[in-house]
Design an enzyme around this catalytic site. Structure first.
Site, PDB file in Angstrom:
ATOM      1  N   HIS A  72     -30.537 -11.544 -30.767  1.00  0.00           N
ATOM      2  CA  HIS A  72     -31.069 -11.040 -29.640  1.00  0.00           C
ATOM      3  C   HIS A  72     -30.112  -9.639 -29.660  1.00  0.00           C
ATOM      4  O   HIS A  72     -29.001  -9.533 -30.038  1.00  0.00           O
ATOM      5  CB  HIS A  72     -30.098 -11.968 -28.410  1.00  0.00           C
ATOM      6  CG  HIS A  72     -31.146 -13.150 -27.976  1.00  0.00           C
ATOM      7  ND1 HIS A  72     -31.006 -13.535 -26.758  1.00  0.00           N
ATOM      8  CD2 HIS A  72     -32.164 -13.630 -28.701  1.00  0.00           C
ATOM      9  CE1 HIS A  72     -32.110 -14.264 -26.588  1.00  0.00           C
ATOM     10  NE2 HIS A  72     -32.716 -14.393 -27.839  1.00  0.00           N
ATOM     11  N   TYR A 202     -28.201 -12.023 -16.779  1.00  0.00           N
ATOM     12  CA  TYR A 202     -27.081 -12.352 -15.881  1.00  0.00           C
ATOM     13  C   TYR A 202     -27.430 -11.987 -14.477  1.00  0.00           C
ATOM     14  O   TYR A 202     -27.687 -10.625 -14.396  1.00  0.00           O
ATOM     15  CB  TYR A 202     -25.911 -11.696 -16.466  1.00  0.00           C
ATOM     16  CG  TYR A 202     -25.448 -12.424 -17.500  1.00  0.00           C
ATOM     17  CD1 TYR A 202     -26.032 -12.128 -18.803  1.00  0.00           C
ATOM     18  CD2 TYR A 202     -24.266 -13.330 -17.808  1.00  0.00           C
ATOM     19  CE1 TYR A 202     -25.482 -12.802 -20.136  1.00  0.00           C
ATOM     20  CE2 TYR A 202     -23.737 -13.847 -18.729  1.00  0.00           C
ATOM     21  CZ  TYR A 202     -24.483 -13.665 -19.953  1.00  0.00           C
ATOM     22  OH  TYR A 202     -23.880 -14.192 -21.194  1.00  0.00           O
ATOM     23  N   PRO A 294     -17.102 -19.342 -19.021  1.00  0.00           N
ATOM     24  CA  PRO A 294     -18.389 -19.162 -19.877  1.00  0.00           C
ATOM     25  C   PRO A 294     -19.084 -17.834 -19.730  1.00  0.00           C
ATOM     26  O   PRO A 294     -19.856 -17.657 -20.465  1.00  0.00           O
ATOM     27  CB  PRO A 294     -19.130 -20.453 -19.822  1.00  0.00           C
ATOM     28  CG  PRO A 294     -18.759 -20.922 -18.322  1.00  0.00           C
ATOM     29  CD  PRO A 294     -17.249 -20.534 -18.073  1.00  0.00           C
ATOM     30  N   LYS A 298     -17.492 -16.502 -24.881  1.00  0.00           N
ATOM     31  CA  LYS A 298     -16.558 -16.599 -25.934  1.00  0.00           C
ATOM     32  C   LYS A 298     -15.859 -17.859 -26.155  1.00  0.00           C
ATOM     33  O   LYS A 298     -15.331 -17.571 -27.367  1.00  0.00           O
ATOM     34  CB  LYS A 298     -15.430 -15.576 -25.092  1.00  0.00           C
ATOM     35  CG  LYS A 298     -15.926 -14.230 -24.896  1.00  0.00           C
ATOM     36  CD  LYS A 298     -16.140 -13.313 -26.159  1.00  0.00           C
ATOM     37  CE  LYS A 298     -17.377 -12.433 -26.170  1.00  0.00           C
ATOM     38  NZ  LYS A 298     -17.883 -11.883 -27.076  1.00  0.00           N
ATOM     39  N   TYR A 386     -19.167  -8.255 -25.908  1.00  0.00           N
ATOM     40  CA  TYR A 386     -20.235  -9.392 -25.828  1.00  0.00           C
ATOM     41  C   TYR A 386     -20.270  -9.561 -27.432  1.00  0.00           C
ATOM     42  O   TYR A 386     -20.505 -10.772 -27.580  1.00  0.00           O
ATOM     43  CB  TYR A 386     -21.442  -9.218 -25.120  1.00  0.00           C
ATOM     44  CG  TYR A 386     -22.330 -10.262 -24.818  1.00  0.00           C
ATOM     45  CD1 TYR A 386     -23.254 -10.773 -25.746  1.00  0.00           C
ATOM     46  CD2 TYR A 386     -22.114 -10.767 -23.498  1.00  0.00           C
ATOM     47  CE1 TYR A 386     -23.728 -11.797 -25.166  1.00  0.00           C
ATOM     48  CE2 TYR A 386     -22.878 -11.859 -23.033  1.00  0.00           C
ATOM     49  CZ  TYR A 386     -23.615 -12.349 -23.883  1.00  0.00           C
ATOM     50  OH  TYR A 386     -24.477 -13.435 -23.622  1.00  0.00           O
TER      51      TYR A 386
HETATM   52  C1  PHB Z   1     -25.617 -20.851 -22.708  1.00  0.00           C
HETATM   53  O1  PHB Z   1     -26.655 -20.561 -23.398  1.00  0.00           O
HETATM   54  O2  PHB Z   1     -25.175 -22.033 -22.610  1.00  0.00           O
HETATM   55  C2  PHB Z   1     -24.809 -19.840 -22.198  1.00  0.00           C
HETATM   56  C3  PHB Z   1     -25.161 -18.461 -22.604  1.00  0.00           C
HETATM   57  C4  PHB Z   1     -24.360 -17.198 -22.131  1.00  0.00           C
HETATM   58  C5  PHB Z   1     -23.331 -17.643 -21.461  1.00  0.00           C
HETATM   59  C6  PHB Z   1     -22.558 -18.725 -21.183  1.00  0.00           C
HETATM   60  C7  PHB Z   1     -23.504 -19.988 -21.437  1.00  0.00           C
HETATM   61  O3  PHB Z   1     -22.474 -16.314 -20.987  1.00  0.00           O
END
Ligand code: PHB
Ligand code: APR
Length: 393
Positions: A72, A202, A294, A298, A386
């Protein structure tokens, strides 16, 4: 039993540590309280920083990741009905992330370990205590198949997560804990439907945060912010999809595709750091030492950084006789841990509906998002964090 490195926990930290030690010619034993199926099914974030993917490849555990993982090059921030894409390579000089579930990372590492290509990995072995951590011969007292036993070690690494026992072996008077809890959590679903976007989304919405992620081209992973203590069963599948649809809505009519929900659960939200991460010959790695919300994905990547730092320090001592890197372990790991804590805290407070927030607070959230959308410097800060902080040392 005796070994060079006693490892408590077979999550990503413990499993990768055993692999890296084996590749360095150092013996270890892994004690894991749960069974193999539990470890291989535990749903967690599946975002691998560039450095993490490189370490897995170099450790000989990256073949399926390279075949099935999804590269990605960005994420989308959604706010006020608008969409802003953060271009990782463009902002970081070429870095990206790999979407590859933590369950799959653990399966790949376990497969290598049980194929006889590594030290003993005992499932159903519950560590009861770490003894004589600051002596020359630390021990792990554990129960396996109903019998108590002792594992004699040169070093013990606590990879036993937030609820583990290793931390308790650090004298209380030497410990400093830094933590923040959040009055909300994430309700997460797995759904058998192709992700409605090819990158993660997000979304900041006045009703609350939402995240669109994925496990594969045919399996979606989605989250929505819920009050702390929410019972996942209180949400019907339709109610989850309806709420997600509201929070992802954009001015350009983007559509969220629905599908059968195959898993539903609520994850609590916390920031936590235990200092120091070392006491004598006991070292802490991963969630045993630190927890991040989450939002920044990280957790797994911090665990990788800790164990890479430990193996580099131990091999340095074996090869040079110098304990300088072992002595610097805690300080080296914590530099990276605190940067990840800062980034995860920033992402969480910027994107979630903070209970008790005033209209001023809400405008500040939007101003922070506008800044990222309009400033290369602000976008670079997010993209660098990130895609991953350099491993310490
Ligand atoms: C996930 O795919 O579970 C996931 C991805 C990004 C995040 C948190 C969880 O920031
Ligand atoms: N004895 C043996 N094993 C134990 C004990 C014990 N007393 N206590 C806990 N464990 C095991 C747990 O069953 C678990 O499998 O330790 C393991 C810890 O694994 P994780 O919690 O996954 O922690 P870590 O390996 O540091 O990985 C961090 O996993 O939890 C996610 O979000 C977190 O992505 C991050 C990553």
């Amino acid at each position: 039993m005796r070994t060079t490195v006693g490892i408590i926990g077979a999550g990503p930290a413990g499993l990768l540590l055993a692999r890296l030690l084996h590749n360095a010619g150092i013996g270890s034993v892994v004690l894991e309280s749960r069974d193999r199926e539990y470890v291989e099914r535990r749903q967690r974030a599946g975002i691998l920083e560039q450095g993490t993917a490189d370490v897995l490849r170099a450790a000989g555990a990256g073949e399926r990741m390279d075949r099935e993982g999804l590269r990605h090059d960005g994420i989308e921030l959604r706010f006020g009905g608008r969409r802003h894409r953060v271009d990782f390579p463009g902002l970081t000089g070429g870095r990206s992330v790999t979407v590859y579930a933590q369950t799959e990372v653990c399966k790949d590492l376990i497969a290598l370990q049980v194929a006889g290509d590594g030290g003993p990995l005992l499932f159903g072995a519950e560590a009861l205590a770490v003894e004589d951590a600051d002596g020359a011969r630390p021990r792990v007292r554990f129960r396996y198949r109903g019998v108590e036993d002792v594992l004699e070690c040169d070093y013990v690494v606590g990879c036993d997560g937030f609820w583990g026992v290793a931390r308790k072996a650090v004298p209380e008077e030497l410990v400093r804990v830094f933590e923040r809890s959040y009055p909300f959590g994430w309700l997460g679903i797995l759904a058998d439907v192709a992700p409605s976007h090819d990158e993660l989304v997000y979304a900041r919405h006045e009703r609350g945060f939402a995240l669109l992620s994925m496990r594969s081209p045919s399996v979606s992973r989605l989250y929505l912010q819920v009050p702390e203590g929410t019972d996942a069963d209180a949400w019907s599948d339709d109610a989850v999809w309806d709420e997600l649809e509201l929070r992802f809505a954009t001015d350009d009519g983007w559509r969220l595709e629905r599908g059968p929900v195959t898993q539903k659960s609520v994850t609590p939200m916390r920031s936590y750091v235990h200092e120091p991460m070392r006491h004598g010959r006991l070292f802490l790695a991963g969630d045993a030492a630190h927890i991040v919300p989450p939002t920044g994905a990280k957790g797994l990547n911090l665990a990788v950084g800790d164990v890479v730092t430990f193996v580099r320090a131990l091999t340095h001592q074996r090869d040079t006789g110098s304990a300088e890197l072992l002595d610097a372990y805690s300080e080296t790991c914590l530099r990276r841990v605190w940067q990840a804590e800062r980034f995860s805290y920033d992402m969480t407070t910027m994107l979630h509906r903070m209970p008790g927030a005033t209209p001023f607070d809400e405008r500040i959230q939007l101003a922070r998002l506008e800044r990222i959308a309009s400033s290369r410097a602000a976008g670079t800060d997010l993209a660098e964090a990130y895609t991953g902080f350099p491993f310490g040392g």
